[in-house]
Design an enzyme around this catalytic site. Structure first.
Site, PDB file in Angstrom:
ATOM      1  N   HIS A   1      37.980 -22.625  34.647  1.00 13.42           N
ATOM      2  CA  HIS A   1      37.001 -23.635  35.042  1.00 13.42           C
ATOM      3  C   HIS A   1      37.303 -24.282  36.402  1.00 13.42           C
ATOM      4  O   HIS A   1      36.408 -24.450  37.228  1.00 13.42           O
ATOM      5  CB  HIS A   1      36.919 -24.726  33.971  1.00 13.42           C
ATOM      6  CG  HIS A   1      36.547 -24.219  32.616  1.00 13.42           C
ATOM      7  ND1 HIS A   1      35.278 -23.780  32.307  1.00 13.42           N
ATOM      8  CD2 HIS A   1      37.289 -24.068  31.479  1.00 13.42           C
ATOM      9  CE1 HIS A   1      35.238 -23.396  31.042  1.00 13.42           C
ATOM     10  NE2 HIS A   1      36.441 -23.550  30.513  1.00 13.42           N
TER      11      HIS A   1
ATOM     12  N   HIS B   1      39.961 -31.829  26.531  1.00  9.14           N
ATOM     13  CA  HIS B   1      39.920 -30.372  26.405  1.00  9.14           C
ATOM     14  C   HIS B   1      39.702 -29.752  27.778  1.00  9.14           C
ATOM     15  O   HIS B   1      40.393 -28.812  28.148  1.00  9.14           O
ATOM     16  CB  HIS B   1      38.813 -29.932  25.443  1.00  9.14           C
ATOM     17  CG  HIS B   1      38.808 -28.452  25.184  1.00  9.14           C
ATOM     18  ND1 HIS B   1      38.037 -27.863  24.212  1.00  9.14           N
ATOM     19  CD2 HIS B   1      39.480 -27.426  25.775  1.00  9.14           C
ATOM     20  CE1 HIS B   1      38.232 -26.550  24.212  1.00  9.14           C
ATOM     21  NE2 HIS B   1      39.106 -26.256  25.163  1.00  9.14           N
TER      22      HIS B   1
ATOM     23  N   GLU C   1      42.663 -23.663  31.645  1.00 10.92           N
ATOM     24  CA  GLU C   1      41.566 -24.533  32.077  1.00 10.92           C
ATOM     25  C   GLU C   1      41.352 -24.442  33.583  1.00 10.92           C
ATOM     26  O   GLU C   1      40.210 -24.419  34.061  1.00 10.92           O
ATOM     27  CB  GLU C   1      41.838 -25.978  31.651  1.00 10.92           C
ATOM     28  CG  GLU C   1      41.767 -26.204  30.153  1.00 10.92           C
ATOM     29  CD  GLU C   1      40.415 -25.833  29.575  1.00 10.92           C
ATOM     30  OE1 GLU C   1      39.383 -26.317  30.084  1.00 10.92           O
ATOM     31  OE2 GLU C   1      40.379 -25.041  28.610  1.00 10.92           O
TER      32      GLU C   1
END
Length: 229
Positions: free
Chosen positions: A122, A64, A118
């Site tokens: 992040h 993930h 992502e």
């Protein structure tokens, strides 16, 4: 009143300040959560799922994300809008990305939107340690270091819809990895609690697993389902 809009010294100072702010934001974390997701639990919810164009992913945990986090439980996000996701920078990783980091969101896609999210949310917060290629290659490498499905099945925990104790799942992952995981559950289409994601912690350089300084909030029941996929 006149303003000195063309002052080169002022411009240099402003650019330097901006660079320092970006740098400090990028370094503002203590460790990573490395999160893997069970596809059967993603799909077995009321909203369902969509397979990518390459077809149904393998019946295995998929990545993930690799998420910078702080020791107090907070986390930075969206740290550098000037460095957006660029798929060309991970072109050599595409085959492994599709296999180990698949997307099941609807509508069906090849994963670029998922991976871009992502990185933008992040990855940009760890860019002083990992550039875009390094961010994704590190996550792929971490997945090869611990086979979660094998760890669970070796302990007699199989994705067949049966219920297992939360402790047995946690202990199986710790036995195989050497580190205590955090288990996240979600709710299936019938309202039952099921194994959804497994978190392991990684040091701030991305080089290896460590014991988690802090776990996310939330909890599972003492007994949870492990659905098939």
């Amino acid at each position: 009143m006149k303003t000195q809009s063309n002052n080169p010294l002022l411009l240099i100072k402003l650019l330097t300040l901006h660079s320092l702010l970006v740098l400090s934001a990028s370094q503002d974390f203590d460790f990573f959560y490395f999160v893997q997701q069970w596809p059967g639990s993603f799909c077995d919810t009321k909203h369902g799922c969509c397979y990518p164009g390459t077809g149904k992913p393998a019946s295995d945990f998929g990545i993930h994300g690799l998420w910078p986090n702080r020791n107090d439980g907070s986390y930075p996000s969206n740290c550098d809008s000037s460095n957006p996701f660029d798929a060309s920078k991970i072109s050599d990783l595409m085959s492994q990305m599709k296999s180990d980091w698949p997307t099941l969101s609807c509508p069906s896609s090849e994963g670029l939107t998922f991976w871009g999210h992502e990185w933008d949310k992040h990855g940009t917060c760890s860019e002083t340690v990992l550039d875009q290629h390094g961010y994704f290659s590190t996550a792929l490498s971490l997945k090869t270091q611990i086979n979660l499905l094998q760890a669970l099945e070796s302990a007699g925990i199989h994705p067949n819809g049966s219920e297992y104790s939360l402790r047995s799942i946690r202990d199986a992952v710790k036995e195989a990895s050497g580190y205590t995981p955090w288990i996240e559950c979600n709710t299936d289409s019938s309202g039952n609690s099921q194994l959804y994601q497994i978190y392991l912690c990684v040091d701030s350089s991305g080089s290896g697993f460590v014991e988690c300084p802090v776990f996310p909030t939330g909890s599972c029941g003492s007994s949870i389902e492990f659905p098939s996929f």
